[in-house]
Design a protein around this motif. Structure first.
Motif, PDB file in Angstrom:
ATOM      1  N   ALA A 344      17.119-106.236  21.373  1.00 57.03           N
ATOM      2  CA  ALA A 344      17.575-105.028  22.058  1.00 57.03           C
ATOM      3  C   ALA A 344      17.570-103.838  21.091  1.00 57.03           C
ATOM      4  CB  ALA A 344      18.966-105.247  22.632  1.00 57.03           C
ATOM      5  N   ALA A 345      17.984-104.090  19.850  1.00 58.98           N
ATOM      6  CA  ALA A 345      17.978-103.011  18.842  1.00 58.98           C
ATOM      7  C   ALA A 345      16.546-102.560  18.588  1.00 58.98           C
ATOM      8  CB  ALA A 345      18.629-103.497  17.547  1.00 58.98           C
ATOM      9  N   ALA A 346      15.629-103.516  18.472  1.00 60.58           N
ATOM     10  CA  ALA A 346      14.219-103.167  18.226  1.00 60.58           C
ATOM     11  C   ALA A 346      13.661-102.363  19.400  1.00 60.58           C
ATOM     12  CB  ALA A 346      13.399-104.446  17.999  1.00 60.58           C
ATOM     13  N   GLN A 347      14.020-102.770  20.619  1.00 61.90           N
ATOM     14  CA  GLN A 347      13.534-102.040  21.809  1.00 61.90           C
ATOM     15  C   GLN A 347      14.088-100.617  21.859  1.00 61.90           C
ATOM     16  OE1 GLN A 347      13.805-103.876  25.804  1.00 61.90           O
ATOM     17  NE2 GLN A 347      14.003-105.812  24.717  1.00 61.90           N
ATOM     18  N   ALA A 348      15.372-100.509  21.545  1.00 59.36           N
ATOM     19  CA  ALA A 348      16.013 -99.177  21.567  1.00 59.36           C
ATOM     20  C   ALA A 348      15.324 -98.237  20.575  1.00 59.36           C
ATOM     21  CB  ALA A 348      17.500 -99.312  21.235  1.00 59.36           C
ATOM     22  N   LEU A 349      15.017 -98.744  19.393  1.00 58.85           N
ATOM     23  CA  LEU A 349      14.368 -97.911  18.372  1.00 58.85           C
ATOM     24  C   LEU A 349      12.930 -97.578  18.768  1.00 58.85           C
ATOM     25  CD1 LEU A 349      15.708 -99.657  15.128  1.00 58.85           C
ATOM     26  CD2 LEU A 349      16.552 -97.549  16.186  1.00 58.85           C
ATOM     27  N   ALA A 350      12.252 -98.551  19.401  1.00 63.92           N
ATOM     28  CA  ALA A 350      10.868 -98.299  19.837  1.00 63.92           C
ATOM     29  C   ALA A 350      10.838 -97.204  20.902  1.00 63.92           C
ATOM     30  CB  ALA A 350      10.246 -99.594  20.365  1.00 63.92           C
ATOM     31  N   LYS A 351      11.862 -97.222  21.780  1.00 69.46           N
ATOM     32  CA  LYS A 351      11.916 -96.189  22.824  1.00 69.46           C
ATOM     33  C   LYS A 351      12.175 -94.813  22.202  1.00 69.46           C
ATOM     34  CE  LYS A 351      14.008 -95.410  27.361  1.00 69.46           C
ATOM     35  NZ  LYS A 351      14.964 -95.911  28.351  1.00 69.46           N
ATOM     36  N   GLN A 352      13.066 -94.799  21.219  1.00 65.59           N
ATOM     37  CA  GLN A 352      13.328 -93.534  20.509  1.00 65.59           C
ATOM     38  C   GLN A 352      12.036 -93.033  19.845  1.00 65.59           C
ATOM     39  OE1 GLN A 352      15.716 -93.907  16.979  1.00 65.59           O
ATOM     40  NE2 GLN A 352      16.019 -91.693  16.768  1.00 65.59           N
ATOM     41  N   ALA A 353      11.308 -93.948  19.186  1.00 66.84           N
ATOM     42  CA  ALA A 353      10.061 -93.571  18.493  1.00 66.84           C
ATOM     43  C   ALA A 353       9.049 -93.004  19.493  1.00 66.84           C
ATOM     44  CB  ALA A 353       9.472 -94.778  17.772  1.00 66.84           C
ATOM     45  N   MET A 354       8.962 -93.651  20.673  1.00 70.78           N
ATOM     46  CA  MET A 354       8.010 -93.183  21.685  1.00 70.78           C
ATOM     47  C   MET A 354       8.346 -91.741  22.099  1.00 70.78           C
ATOM     48  SD  MET A 354       7.597 -94.466  25.548  1.00 70.78           S
ATOM     49  CE  MET A 354       9.005 -93.462  26.011  1.00 70.78           C
ATOM     50  N   TRP A 355       9.647 -91.483  22.278  1.00 69.22           N
ATOM     51  CA  TRP A 355      10.054 -90.143  22.695  1.00 69.22           C
ATOM     52  C   TRP A 355       9.858 -89.115  21.583  1.00 69.22           C
ATOM     53  CZ3 TRP A 355      10.303 -87.819  27.048  1.00 69.22           C
ATOM     54  CH2 TRP A 355      10.532 -88.558  28.228  1.00 69.22           C
ATOM     55  N   ILE A 356      10.018 -89.539  20.355  1.00 69.49           N
ATOM     56  CA  ILE A 356       9.733 -88.601  19.246  1.00 69.49           C
ATOM     57  C   ILE A 356       8.254 -88.218  19.322  1.00 69.49           C
ATOM     58  CG2 ILE A 356       9.546 -88.370  16.725  1.00 69.49           C
ATOM     59  CD1 ILE A 356      12.032 -90.198  16.497  1.00 69.49           C
ATOM     60  N   GLY A 357       7.396 -89.216  19.474  1.00 67.68           N
ATOM     61  CA  GLY A 357       5.955 -88.953  19.554  1.00 67.68           C
ATOM     62  C   GLY A 357       5.591 -88.057  20.716  1.00 67.68           C
ATOM     63  N   ARG A 358       6.180 -88.306  21.874  1.00 70.02           N
ATOM     64  CA  ARG A 358       5.873 -87.472  23.054  1.00 70.02           C
ATOM     65  C   ARG A 358       6.261 -86.022  22.827  1.00 70.02           C
ATOM     66  NH1 ARG A 358       7.231 -91.055  28.431  1.00 70.02           N
ATOM     67  NH2 ARG A 358       5.685 -92.647  27.973  1.00 70.02           N
ATOM     68  N   GLY A 359       7.424 -85.842  22.211  1.00 67.84           N
ATOM     69  CA  GLY A 359       7.872 -84.468  21.954  1.00 67.84           C
ATOM     70  C   GLY A 359       6.985 -83.768  20.938  1.00 67.84           C
ATOM     71  N   LEU A 360       6.448 -84.543  19.991  1.00 65.01           N
ATOM     72  CA  LEU A 360       5.587 -83.917  18.979  1.00 65.01           C
ATOM     73  C   LEU A 360       4.365 -83.272  19.617  1.00 65.01           C
ATOM     74  CD1 LEU A 360       5.587 -86.426  15.971  1.00 65.01           C
ATOM     75  CD2 LEU A 360       6.945 -84.367  16.293  1.00 65.01           C
ATOM     76  N   ARG A 361       3.969 -83.791  20.789  1.00 61.92           N
ATOM     77  CA  ARG A 361       2.796 -83.196  21.443  1.00 61.92           C
ATOM     78  C   ARG A 361       3.016 -81.717  21.727  1.00 61.92           C
ATOM     79  NH1 ARG A 361       1.930 -87.670  26.155  1.00 61.92           N
ATOM     80  NH2 ARG A 361       1.171 -89.398  24.897  1.00 61.92           N
TER      81      ARG A 361
END
Ligand SMILES: [Zn+2]
Length: 444
Positions: A344-361
């Protein structure tokens, strides 16, 4: 002779990067920058008659002085002859500048160097007794550190913060005084404060800090009165990028964005070699662009801001959603849990990472940086974040190559070193004009 014309000399600078104030903002001047100033046919230079400022011999003198100081910092110990050779300045100009820097205590003469044929030049280096007090303010606590001109943290301590800015800053100044007493031989040049919000550069007032939630309060005035030292405030993302530019060397990079991920998400933009501050110092508030109008309520009053999906608090929220009956965990614990195999911790961090990437666009589409630096606790788990962020960015690169995305070298101490750099850069630039000497210390 052209070499003795100070306005021409600045074009001969080699392998150094200097951060100087331009108006109320900060700008980096690199060899590449000077070359581009002269040759860049892509930029359009506008003469604004409301702000027209002629390049005076004083401007050139200040720039040359900053360059010599920066060369000393980068290559110490160094002889005057080598400074002249590396800067392209005339020897007499270099000697004058070095004497001035020695007189102002920035630089000291050290050991004799050795050269063939028996000549032994006196080497110069930074005055290691000069320090800045650096403060990094987070919503619940502040880090306070004594930092020298080379960016070394000599001591560090924490102060708890409350919802009351006056009480909080009193705890911080108590901490500063303890630090000052413990280092009686050090000469403190000033205080740099990194804040989780935007600072109006002209007024030096905190004007927007939705995660801090402090009422209106003049931090600069209070700390200057208490400590009798000049105080400079800056946004935390700007402090991080300044630390990179000053201590991690980013020579040749003219367009970069630093994204500071903590309780919120702040960004700082370096465009065409200048750190953007914008109207009221509000440039770079990408964290408060809504990416989902039906998303959760943000501290800024809007809904679904990017930082609500990409900050460390967002990752904690994702984890609670996956483990509703689990304990409330701090972000650092979340990183540890993921390393220990908690899915669950790994998933939570992966979701955060995905959103960081999306915002960088949106950042890439807005300012097209060649380099994106990510700062914050998450950089200690870059193997988790880096690949996800890079993939999100690569999926939506419009043309050309994607920017380089890397963790900030500075890790968690970036804000402190950046806050110290603020004192040294602005102090070095304004030694003869800052009102430091006129600030009266409150009776001890
Ligand atoms: Zn917001």
């Amino acid at each position: 002779m052209a070499r003795e014309n100070p306005t021409l000399m600045i074009c001969f600078v080699i392998s150094t990067s200097v951060v100087v104030m331009v108006g109320s903002g900060l700008s980096t001047l690199t060899r590449e920058g000077y070359r581009k100033l002269r040759h860049d046919r892509h930029g359009i230079r506008r003469i604004d008659l409301a702000e027209v400022q002629l390049a005076s011999s004083e401007t050139a003198r200040i720039i040359n002085r900053d360059i010599v100081l920066e060369l000393i910092r980068a290559s110490q110990p160094i002889s005057r002859a080598d400074l002249a050779r590396r800067s392209g300045l005339g020897r007499s100009t270099v000697s004058q500048i070095v004497e001035q820097l020695i007189g102002e205590d920035w630089v000291r003469e050290g050991a004799m160097g050795s050269l063939p044929r028996g000549r032994r030049p006196t080497m110069v280096g930074l005055n290691e007794d000069l320090v800045a007090i650096a403060v990094d303010i987070h919503p619940r606590q502040a880090s306070v550190a004594l930092v020298d001109l080379n960016g070394r943290l000599l001591s560090r301590s924490m102060a708890p913060l409350t919802s009351d800015p006056a009480d909080s800053m009193r705890l911080v100044t108590d901490c500063m005084r303890r630090m000052q007493r413990a280092a009686p031989r050090k000469s403190i040049k000033g205080i740099g404060i990194s804040l989780p919000g935007r600072v109006n550069p002209a007024k030096q007032r905190l004007i927007f800090a939705p995660n801090l939630k402090w009422p209106e309060f003049d931090i600069k005035k209070m700390v200057e009165t208490e400590m009798g030292l000049p105080v400079m405030l800056e946004n935390d993302a700007t402090a991080c990028l300044l630390a990179e530019l000053t201590f991690a060397r980013m020579d040749g990079i003219q367009d970069a964005v630093l994204v500071a991920v903590a309780e919120g998400v702040g960004t700082c933009v370096l465009a065409n070699g200048q750190l953007l501050s914008g109207h009221n110092g509000m440039a770079g508030e990408f964290g408060h662009i809504s990416v989902d109008p039906s998303g959760p309520r943000c501290g800024c009053g809007k809904n679904g801001c990017w930082e609500l999906f990409s900050s460390s608090r967002a990752a904690q929220r994702y984890y609670r959603e996956l483990r509703p009956k689990g304990p409330v965990v701090a972000f650092q614990e979340l990183l540890n849990l993921a390393e220990e195999g908690d899915s669950a911790a790994a998933q939570a961090l992966a979701k955060q990472a995905m959103w960081i990437g999306r915002g960088l666009r949106m950042i890439i589409a807005s300012v097209s940086p060649s380099t994106i630096l990510i700062a914050g606790d998450l950089t200690s788990a870059w193997h988790r974040f880096g690949p996800v962020i890079e993939k999100e960015v690569a999926d939506l690169t419009l043309a050309g190559s994607s920017p380089v995305i890397r963790p900030s070298h500075e890790g968690e101490i970036a804000r402190l070193r950046g806050a110290a750099a603020l004192v040294f850069q602005r102090g070095a630039r304004h030694t003869t004009s800052t009102p430091a000497a006129t600030i009266t210390k409150k009776s001890a």
